[in-house]
Design a protein around this motif. Sequence first.
Motif, PDB file in Angstrom:
ATOM      1  N   LEU A 220       0.855  -1.182   0.000  1.00 24.79           N
ATOM      2  CA  LEU A 220       0.000   0.000   0.000  1.00 24.79           C
ATOM      3  C   LEU A 220       0.894   1.236   0.000  1.00 24.79           C
ATOM      4  O   LEU A 220       1.991   1.215   0.577  1.00 24.79           O
ATOM      5  CB  LEU A 220      -0.893   0.016   1.240  1.00 24.79           C
TER       6      LEU A 220
ATOM      7  N   ARG B  85      -1.827  -0.903  -4.043  1.00 25.50           N
ATOM      8  CA  ARG B  85      -3.036  -0.113  -3.864  1.00 25.50           C
ATOM      9  C   ARG B  85      -2.630   1.278  -3.379  1.00 25.50           C
ATOM     10  O   ARG B  85      -1.758   1.406  -2.516  1.00 25.50           O
ATOM     11  CB  ARG B  85      -3.956  -0.747  -2.823  1.00 25.50           C
TER      12      ARG B  85
ATOM     13  N   VAL C 236      -3.605   4.785  -1.474  1.00 19.50           N
ATOM     14  CA  VAL C 236      -4.508   5.352  -0.468  1.00 19.50           C
ATOM     15  C   VAL C 236      -4.220   6.838  -0.334  1.00 19.50           C
ATOM     16  O   VAL C 236      -3.096   7.286  -0.574  1.00 19.50           O
ATOM     17  CB  VAL C 236      -4.358   4.644   0.900  1.00 19.50           C
TER      18      VAL C 236
ATOM     19  N   GLU D 239      -8.650   5.507   4.339  1.00 21.26           N
ATOM     20  CA  GLU D 239      -8.480   4.541   3.255  1.00 21.26           C
ATOM     21  C   GLU D 239      -7.409   3.506   3.589  1.00 21.26           C
ATOM     22  O   GLU D 239      -7.549   2.326   3.259  1.00 21.26           O
ATOM     23  CB  GLU D 239      -8.131   5.257   1.951  1.00 21.26           C
TER      24      GLU D 239
ATOM     25  N   GLU E 174      -7.999  -0.552   3.676  1.00 17.41           N
ATOM     26  CA  GLU E 174      -7.209  -1.493   2.883  1.00 17.41           C
ATOM     27  C   GLU E 174      -6.495  -2.514   3.764  1.00 17.41           C
ATOM     28  O   GLU E 174      -6.417  -3.692   3.421  1.00 17.41           O
ATOM     29  CB  GLU E 174      -6.201  -0.748   2.010  1.00 17.41           C
TER      30      GLU E 174
ATOM     31  N   ARG F  89      -9.072  -5.018   4.721  1.00 12.73           N
ATOM     32  CA  ARG F  89      -9.436  -5.898   3.609  1.00 12.73           C
ATOM     33  C   ARG F  89      -8.347  -6.930   3.349  1.00 12.73           C
ATOM     34  O   ARG F  89      -8.626  -8.102   3.079  1.00 12.73           O
ATOM     35  CB  ARG F  89      -9.657  -5.060   2.345  1.00 12.73           C
TER      36      ARG F  89
END
Length: 432
Positions: A352, A374, A376, A381, A385, A388
Motif C-alpha cells: 500500500l 493499492r 490510499v 483509506e 485497505e 481488507r
Amino acid sequence: MARPLPYLLYSGLSRKSERQHADRLDRLVQNGALSQSARDQRLAQNLPDRPKGEVLWLHAATGFALRPAMELMCRISDDRPDMFGLITLSPDVQPPVGAALDTGYFAVLPEDDSTIVRRFLDHWSPDSLVWIGGKFRPNLLRETHERHIPTLAIEAPQSPITLDLTSPVPGLRKHVLGGFDHVITASSEAAYPWRRAGLGPEQIEILGYLEEGGIAPSVDDDELTRRMAEIGTRPTWFAARLNRAEISEVIRAHKRALRRAHRLLLVLSLSDPSTQDSVLAQMETAGLAATLLDPDGAISEADQVVILLTDPHHGEEGLWHRIAPISFMGSSLGPFGGIDPYPAAAMGSAILHGRHVSDFTTAYARLTAGNAVRVVTDGFELGEEVGRLMSPDQAALMAGAAWEVASTGAEVTDRVANLVQDFLDLRERIAP
C-alpha cells in the motif's frame, strides 16, 4: 588502423578544441546550470584516484537504466568485494537522492572528444564496460574498443539504441554497434540492428530488459525465527519509513483496522529515527499500547504498536517485509517522495502507498501496471485497505503480483552478472 569513413565524418562535424568544451561548460557553471564537480567530470579533470585492483565501468544512458545499473553493480560486488564500481551517467540523469555505492563512484560521462575520452580511459583503465540503454558515444566507444576493453550492451526500457549526436551521420551507428563484444536485447526485432552491425548469433541474446527490482534484501534467519515466534498467530502489518507528519494518519488507520482484528499488531520504522520518542508519546496519547523495540527486545501480546529503533537504512526492514503480509510504503501521504517498494515486493508482502512517490515513479508505475499495489489518500483509506488485506487470499493475490513484477528481469540480471564475471576473469588471466 584507419578509422571507417563514418567516424571520420563524425570527427569532422563534431570537432572542437578542448578549450571550447571548457568554455561552454564554464558558462553553465556560472549560470548555475552545472556544478563544478560535474564540469570536471565531463572534462575528465580532477578525478578521484583510481583504486588498485579491478574497476568495473557501468554506464546508465537514461533514467530508466540507472536503478538497474545500481542493482547490477551490487549483485556483482557481492561476488567480487574488492572490485571498484564506476557508474557513469548521461548529463540529464541524476542519481537518486542519498544514493551511494559502498565501493564505487558516480560520475557524469565525459564529453565525446578524443582528447578528453583518452584522458578518462587513461585515468580509470576499466576492466570491463557494461552500457545500459542507448545514446551511444562514438568516440568513447571506439577508443574503448581499441583498448580491448570487453564491452557488453544491454537494452533498457524506453531507451532506444540511438547515438548521442546533434546531427545524424550515415552509417555511423552500424560501426558503433559493431564494436560491442556481446549484447542482450528485449526482442528479436530489437536484435536486428545488432545483426546488421555484424554481431554473430553467439554474441546476441534475447532475454528481455534489464529492469530494476530483482534483488531481495538479506534477512537474518535466526532473527526471523525469533520474531515470528514472538508474534505467533497475530495479524501484523508494517509501515516503513514514516515521516513524522504521517503518524496521525497511520494511527487513524491502525485504530480503524483494529475494529476488524483486535489483536492486530503494527510495526513501523521512521524516516528520521530521532523522532521516535515524540512518536511514542503520540501513540500513547492516542490510546495505543506502543513500545520502542531495540534489536534485543521482545514483542509482547500487550503491544499494539512496535517502533523500530534501528536506522531504516541498516537492512532490518527486509525482515519485517518478510514477516508482515501487508506493507505500507511511508513518506508517501505527503510531498516526501516515497520510498523504494521493491524490497517489500521481493519479500512477498502486499503493498500500500500514498500518492506522493515522485522519487520512485518508474517502480510504482511498474507495480501499478501489474495490479501489485493499492493507492490510499489518507488514514481512513489506509485502515480500510489493511482490514481488507487481512483476508489471506487478498493479501496473497497482491503479494504474488508484486513478487512477479519484482522478479521480472532477475534472469537478465543473473545472466549479465555471470557474463561480466567471465569478462573480468578472462581479463585477469591474460593480464601481464
